[in-house]
Motif scaffolding. Sequence first.
Motif, mmCIF file in Angstrom:
data_model
loop_
_atom_site.group_PDB
_atom_site.id
_atom_site.type_symbol
_atom_site.label_atom_id
_atom_site.label_comp_id
_atom_site.label_asym_id
_atom_site.label_seq_id
_atom_site.Cartn_x
_atom_site.Cartn_y
_atom_site.Cartn_z
ATOM 1 N N PRO A 692 0.804 -1.236 0.000
ATOM 2 C CA PRO A 692 0.000 0.000 0.000
ATOM 3 C C PRO A 692 0.831 1.278 0.000
ATOM 4 O O PRO A 692 0.339 2.324 -0.425
ATOM 5 N N GLU A 693 2.102 1.207 0.452
ATOM 6 C CA GLU A 693 2.897 2.433 0.484
ATOM 7 C C GLU A 693 3.486 2.779 -0.874
ATOM 8 O O GLU A 693 4.082 3.852 -1.040
ATOM 9 N N ILE A 694 3.361 1.904 -1.847
ATOM 10 C CA ILE A 694 3.915 2.149 -3.182
ATOM 11 C C ILE A 694 2.810 2.698 -4.080
ATOM 12 O O ILE A 694 1.696 2.158 -4.140
ATOM 13 N N GLU A 726 -5.455 7.762 -3.657
ATOM 14 C CA GLU A 726 -4.141 8.156 -3.179
ATOM 15 C C GLU A 726 -3.035 7.250 -3.714
ATOM 16 O O GLU A 726 -1.846 7.616 -3.683
ATOM 17 N N ARG A 727 -3.360 6.052 -4.204
ATOM 18 C CA ARG A 727 -2.365 5.139 -4.753
ATOM 19 C C ARG A 727 -1.918 5.556 -6.140
ATOM 20 O O ARG A 727 -0.921 5.049 -6.654
ATOM 21 N N LEU A 728 -2.706 6.488 -6.790
ATOM 22 C CA LEU A 728 -2.463 6.830 -8.196
ATOM 23 C C LEU A 728 -1.769 8.178 -8.296
ATOM 24 O O LEU A 728 -2.112 9.136 -7.602
ATOM 25 N N GLU A 729 -0.764 8.239 -9.162
ATOM 26 C CA GLU A 729 -0.088 9.497 -9.480
ATOM 27 C C GLU A 729 -0.058 9.656 -11.003
ATOM 28 O O GLU A 729 0.307 8.715 -11.726
ATOM 29 N N ILE A 752 -5.730 12.199 -5.924
ATOM 30 C CA ILE A 752 -4.780 11.680 -6.890
ATOM 31 C C ILE A 752 -3.581 12.611 -6.942
ATOM 32 O O ILE A 752 -3.720 13.840 -6.965
ATOM 33 N N GLY A 753 -2.363 12.051 -6.986
ATOM 34 C CA GLY A 753 -1.171 12.853 -7.078
ATOM 35 C C GLY A 753 -0.930 13.335 -8.496
ATOM 36 O O GLY A 753 -1.164 12.594 -9.451
ATOM 37 N N ILE A 754 -0.433 14.560 -8.642
ATOM 38 C CA ILE A 754 -0.168 15.150 -9.949
ATOM 39 C C ILE A 754 1.298 15.568 -9.979
ATOM 40 O O ILE A 754 1.777 16.282 -9.075
#
Length: 865
Positions: A692-694, A726-729, A752-754
């Motif tokens: 989950p941390e990746i 949160e897992r997606l960038e 979502i990370g950008i």
Amino acid sequence: MHLVPPREADRLSSLRALGILDTPPEAHFDAVCRLARTLFSVPHAWISLVDADRLWCKAASGIAFGPTPRGAAFCDHAVMSEAPLVVEDAAADPRVRDRAIVTGPFAVRFYVGIPLSLATGLPLGTLCIADTVPRRMPDAEVERLRDLGEVVVAQLRHYEARVASETEAARRRASEAALSEANRYLTLAEQMAHIGHWRVDLASGVMTWSDEVCRMHGLAPGAPPAGVQEALSYYHPDDRARVADLVAAARENRTDFHFKARLVRRDGEERVVVSHGICNVDAAGTAIALFGTVQDVTEIDRAETELRASTALLDATLAHMDQGLLMIDEAGAVRVCNERALALLDLPREMMRAAPSFDAVRRHQLAQDDFARCDGTLREVLMHAPLAIQPRTYEHERANGTVLEIRTVPLPTGGAVRTYTDITARKAAEAQVTHMARHDALTGLPNRALFRDSLDQRLAALRRHGGSCGLLCLDLDAFKAVNDTLGHLAGDTLLREVAGRIRACLRREDLPARLGGDEFAILLGGEADARSAAATAERLVAALRRPVDLGGQEAVIGVSIGIAFAPEHGLDADTLLKRGDLALYRAKSEGRNTFRHFAAAMDRAAEERRRNESDLREGLHRGAFSLHYQPVFDLASGRVTALEALARWHHPTRGTLAPAAFLPLAEETGLIAPLGEWVLRTALAETREMPPEIRLVVNVAGGQLRQAGFVAAIRDALQATGQAPERLELDVAEAAIAAESGRLKDLAALGIGIAFDAFGAGASSLGALRRLPFGQVKLDRALAASMATPETADFVRAVVALAGALGMRATAKGVETEAQLAALREAGCVAAQGFLFGRPVPFGELAPLLCGGVRCPGTPRSRSA
């Protein structure tokens, strides 16, 4: 043939006027025949009437025969005169011996016939006696037979009197019927015309009037007034005295009279009537009667009132209408001319008041204009053409610049109406609309439609007459960056400046056009060759490279130009434009801010591109793609913090291809959207079991950001795979930022990370860093390769510092050596990825990394390890 008396027509007319022919037997005629047999001792006696072709027996005794041919008996001889005809021996008399009455069954030998005449010289028939043996008859006996014949004549005269009486009675009946019919027609005519008649006997004071007058007064037909005073009482009180005075004056002066007045009926309705009267006088000059007619003109009066109102309205309309109007009668005279016509045609008011001929008006009108400005056909129409039989419209521009639309409409009664409409403003507007339809509203240059028409015409002329022409296709470099950074108003200002510079570089015969966006084209005038076209292109490149002041901010752009020639590169517009575009693409791919001529190899390259596009579509359809993953290491801990999903295309002939081999083609063809969606869904599905941390990193192209449903598609993919946002960038390259329209903020709001990907590869808009919700900056791989140079090292340190100041992480990409990694660590990068850490592999081969068993080089191990 039978004998014909001298006045045969009169004789036959008298006979037929009796109406006795073919009548039934009558006793008094039969009695005469019986008496004749007895008196003269003969076996036969009869009364015959001689018609045109037959002998008809009215009465007979001792003999019976029906209608007999006139030449078969003795009577045609007997009616030749008014003297008795005596035949003593018929067999010996050559006149009659061969007749049937002699030779036939009757065998008559003796005959005496007394002519029966109502008028001298017109014997109608005979009283006859006959015997079957020859005999002599004394004159006294003949006279006695003549006396008996007078008895028959007296009976015929009685017939004649009866017929005359019946004829007279019939005439009287017909006359009475005709009079009755005439009276009926008169009554109908009065009803139809609403005209009645009246009469006043001046001696008795008795007044009579017709049924139509009763109807006008609202009375039942046949109800005459008691006298003149009652008749006058029906008139309106305001008119009554005037009518009474007119009637009295006519009686006293024995004159005619005429008046128009109002009747008030018993039901209160008012009717308007017109009455004409005369005074009848006898031979002595004494007035004996007043006679006249009265007509109900209520509807006529109402129509006249409405007509006057309509005429007044028409006059007001003509005076204030915006069109000039002339009405010309059948003789050619101008009967109506409104104020607008006077103004539009500069017509003298005095001339128009005199009802001039239309030819005079036309001559005056033409004298005001510069007649030489008309074309020949119109000049002939204006000078000599008669008024149109059919409606006709044409336009005429006057010397003062006014454009008139002139319409002539013939009238059914002869003559015509001609209208003049000032269409100057409309023509100017139409010209403006036509110009706008064929020109670009922003730059004023011809648009695509006008350019295409001009190119088609030029090429058609070349096909017919030979020659050559050149085509330049232009596309601005870096225009989108200016438009996105400084806004659309600045972009519009830039395009107008570009259009002005393009015009300044061209000759008068060259045709520039804006095809759309930042695309322009130029059709070179005259004969074109490679050298002159190149010279023009060089001027354009130099002119458009100069900075542009956009309200205090300076913008620098460039232009890429493709050049094609006709007929060398094609003789139809589509082919020539296509090859100009191919040359333009080559100029862009070889550095921009330059120009290229079309070459055949470009067609081959375009064909190769089309094949690759077809293969790419087929690959998407067949599922010829897979994902490899490249780890991203945290440089402090040495552990994997993210996996970047990278597509691989398994081409049937070219083998496995990396993204750089097909992503640009996918962007150009629009296939990036379905390919990107497949990558996202597949990556989310394959990485569901990783720690989950990746985080999962997926690249996003501009074509995906432009999709209206992009945010919804990512949300649906996350829900379908059960992955947390949160897992997606998402890595967004600088080139894709121009397509961003607020969707990145929506994605960031989901968690979502950008990341700003490939930072430093282009203009690297700092405004985008501040404006958009980036969580980290990923340095372009070219920076890692050049970290040995002080300039790059300083730039990377500045970027890392900027990212830190903005609260972002800095990640290095494309790390391949230990030296590059060390330099990037020293510059402050906190994460890195590249071949130094391993090449991208399928997800199943990453188990050791994901379990923490592998660390990035140069990372110190903990004592517990």
